[in-house]
Design a protein around this motif. Structure first.
Motif, mmCIF file in Angstrom:
data_model
loop_
_atom_site.group_PDB
_atom_site.id
_atom_site.type_symbol
_atom_site.label_atom_id
_atom_site.label_comp_id
_atom_site.label_asym_id
_atom_site.label_seq_id
_atom_site.Cartn_x
_atom_site.Cartn_y
_atom_site.Cartn_z
ATOM 1 N N PRO A 8 -27.458 51.637 -78.074
ATOM 2 C CA PRO A 8 -26.539 50.862 -77.243
ATOM 3 C C PRO A 8 -26.010 49.663 -78.018
ATOM 4 C CG PRO A 8 -28.808 50.401 -76.645
ATOM 5 C CD PRO A 8 -28.839 51.547 -77.613
ATOM 6 N N PRO A 9 -24.786 49.239 -77.756
ATOM 7 C CA PRO A 9 -24.243 48.071 -78.448
ATOM 8 C C PRO A 9 -24.917 46.796 -77.963
ATOM 9 C CG PRO A 9 -22.765 48.766 -76.698
ATOM 10 C CD PRO A 9 -23.844 49.804 -76.785
ATOM 11 N N ARG A 10 -24.939 45.777 -78.809
ATOM 12 C CA ARG A 10 -25.423 44.470 -78.373
ATOM 13 C C ARG A 10 -24.486 43.960 -77.292
ATOM 14 N NH1 ARG A 10 -27.007 45.396 -83.307
ATOM 15 N NH2 ARG A 10 -28.953 44.540 -84.109
ATOM 16 N N CYS A 11 -25.036 43.327 -76.291
ATOM 17 C CA CYS A 11 -24.205 42.988 -75.152
ATOM 18 C C CYS A 11 -24.419 41.545 -74.736
ATOM 19 C CB CYS A 11 -24.494 43.926 -73.977
ATOM 20 S SG CYS A 11 -26.161 43.765 -73.297
ATOM 21 N N VAL A 12 -23.525 41.070 -73.891
ATOM 22 C CA VAL A 12 -23.585 39.723 -73.327
ATOM 23 C C VAL A 12 -23.631 39.857 -71.817
ATOM 24 C CG1 VAL A 12 -22.410 37.508 -73.102
ATOM 25 C CG2 VAL A 12 -22.320 38.749 -75.271
ATOM 26 N N ALA A 13 -24.526 39.140 -71.187
ATOM 27 C CA ALA A 13 -24.643 39.195 -69.734
ATOM 28 C C ALA A 13 -23.355 38.702 -69.080
ATOM 29 C CB ALA A 13 -25.821 38.338 -69.280
ATOM 30 N N PRO A 14 -23.106 39.074 -67.834
ATOM 31 C CA PRO A 14 -21.916 38.574 -67.128
ATOM 32 C C PRO A 14 -21.837 37.047 -67.196
ATOM 33 C CG PRO A 14 -22.996 40.273 -65.840
ATOM 34 C CD PRO A 14 -23.903 39.984 -67.006
ATOM 35 N N ALA A 15 -20.618 36.531 -67.319
ATOM 36 C CA ALA A 15 -20.427 35.091 -67.492
ATOM 37 C C ALA A 15 -20.916 34.301 -66.283
ATOM 38 C CB ALA A 15 -18.954 34.791 -67.756
ATOM 39 N N TYR A 16 -20.791 34.888 -65.099
ATOM 40 C CA TYR A 16 -21.255 34.238 -63.879
ATOM 41 C C TYR A 16 -22.141 35.215 -63.109
ATOM 42 C CZ TYR A 16 -17.122 31.350 -64.850
ATOM 43 O OH TYR A 16 -16.175 30.563 -65.448
ATOM 44 N N ASP A 43 -23.763 29.976 -65.300
ATOM 45 C CA ASP A 43 -22.361 29.866 -65.708
ATOM 46 C C ASP A 43 -22.335 29.744 -67.228
ATOM 47 O OD1 ASP A 43 -19.769 29.158 -66.366
ATOM 48 O OD2 ASP A 43 -19.712 27.338 -65.151
ATOM 49 N N ALA A 44 -22.040 30.856 -67.902
ATOM 50 C CA ALA A 44 -22.053 30.851 -69.363
ATOM 51 C C ALA A 44 -20.870 30.086 -69.945
ATOM 52 C CB ALA A 44 -22.048 32.285 -69.886
ATOM 53 N N LEU A 45 -19.708 30.185 -69.298
ATOM 54 C CA LEU A 45 -18.514 29.535 -69.829
ATOM 55 C C LEU A 45 -18.619 28.011 -69.738
ATOM 56 C CD1 LEU A 45 -15.727 31.916 -68.471
ATOM 57 C CD2 LEU A 45 -16.972 32.011 -70.633
ATOM 58 N N GLY A 46 -19.156 27.525 -68.638
ATOM 59 C CA GLY A 46 -19.318 26.084 -68.474
ATOM 60 C C GLY A 46 -20.641 25.568 -69.000
ATOM 61 N N GLU A 47 -21.515 26.489 -69.460
ATOM 62 C CA GLU A 47 -22.835 26.155 -69.979
ATOM 63 C C GLU A 47 -23.633 25.357 -68.941
ATOM 64 O OE1 GLU A 47 -22.481 24.345 -73.834
ATOM 65 O OE2 GLU A 47 -21.608 26.143 -74.739
ATOM 66 N N LYS A 48 -23.810 25.999 -67.774
ATOM 67 C CA LYS A 48 -24.509 25.358 -66.657
ATOM 68 C C LYS A 48 -25.529 26.322 -66.056
ATOM 69 C CE LYS A 48 -20.190 22.995 -65.453
ATOM 70 N NZ LYS A 48 -19.156 22.800 -64.401
ATOM 71 N N VAL A 49 -26.647 25.769 -65.620
ATOM 72 C CA VAL A 49 -27.693 26.541 -64.951
ATOM 73 C C VAL A 49 -28.223 25.736 -63.767
ATOM 74 C CG1 VAL A 49 -30.038 27.459 -65.142
ATOM 75 C CG2 VAL A 49 -28.404 27.835 -67.002
ATOM 76 N N HIS A 50 -28.393 26.416 -62.636
ATOM 77 C CA HIS A 50 -28.981 25.782 -61.449
ATOM 78 C C HIS A 50 -30.179 26.610 -61.002
ATOM 79 C CE1 HIS A 50 -29.443 24.710 -57.166
ATOM 80 N NE2 HIS A 50 -28.953 23.537 -57.522
ATOM 81 N N PHE A 51 -31.274 25.922 -60.682
ATOM 82 C CA PHE A 51 -32.472 26.615 -60.228
ATOM 83 C C PHE A 51 -33.012 25.940 -58.980
ATOM 84 C CE2 PHE A 51 -37.158 27.097 -60.277
ATOM 85 C CZ PHE A 51 -37.229 28.471 -60.098
#
Length: 202
Positions: A21-29, A52-60
């Motif tokens: 399988p190709p190397r992949c990137v998780a969904p941006a959101y 949020d990968a594009l905004g470089e944000k994580v909420h937990f």
């Protein structure tokens, strides 16, 4: 349908094998339920994870547990702004601190190698299972050194697990943690989830 490649070894019969399988990137959101376990301290956390990968944000948002031995919290990580907001769910008090960590996208890195595939459920019936690809890479940065193993669904690159085993470069202590994603949904149900909480604006 999987692509097929022809593998030939000198002196042996040529055989067909599935293409890696190709190397992949998780969904941006995306958002998901997540379980996190620190095996060294036996510290367990469960909660709702927004990414949020594009905004470089994580909420937990941590789920409250009656027998919790440590303060439980909701946390907001704003990597570009280098800010970490943490609200104690019992007291409602917000603590704001500098975030000096580099944002790490949830993805298969270029230096990763495929460790194998696994099946969750069964592939005998449509919709009854999913194929998981497991990848591994070496980590050596300013914080830690060790080995990371990650797994994603093969077709859509939905994250499933992350596991790290190594050593902290600052404390020299062993690190061993595991994170599992489930009930993953694409997009964000709350567009304001990454706004700075009002409790942190006082």
């Amino acid at each position: 349908m999987l692509k097929i490649i022809l593998v030939c070894v000198v002196g042996l019969t040529c055989v067909y094998a599935p293409e890696p399988p190709p190397r992949c990137v998780a969904p941006a959101y995306f958002q998901a339920q997540v379980n996190m376990h620190d095996h060294e301290t036996n510290f367990f956390r469960a909660g709702f994870f927004s990414y949020d990968a594009l905004g470089e944000k994580v909420h937990f948002l941590e789920y409250l547990q009656e027998n919790a031995t440590r303060p439980q919290a909701t946390e907001l990580f704003l990597y570009r702004e280098k800010k970490h907001y943490r609200i104690d769910l019992k007291t409602g008090i917000c603590n704001v601190s500098a975030l000096d960590l580099e944002f790490r996208p949830i993805a298969v890195r270029e230096d990763s190698r495929l460790l194998g595939d696994d099946v969750i459920g069964t592939l005998d019936e449509p919709g009854e299972g999913v194929l998981i690809s497991v990848w591994g890479h070496h980590v050596d940065d300013s914080r830690a050194q060790g080995n990371m193993t990650v797994s994603f669904t093969r077709d859509d690159c939905i994250p499933f697990t992350e596991s790290f085993y190594g050593m902290s470069k600052t404390s020299k202590q062993e690190l061993h943690y595991h994170r599992t994603f489930f009930d993953v949904t694409l997009g964000l149900s709350d567009p304001n989830i990454f706004d700075v909480p009002k409790a942190c604006m006082k």
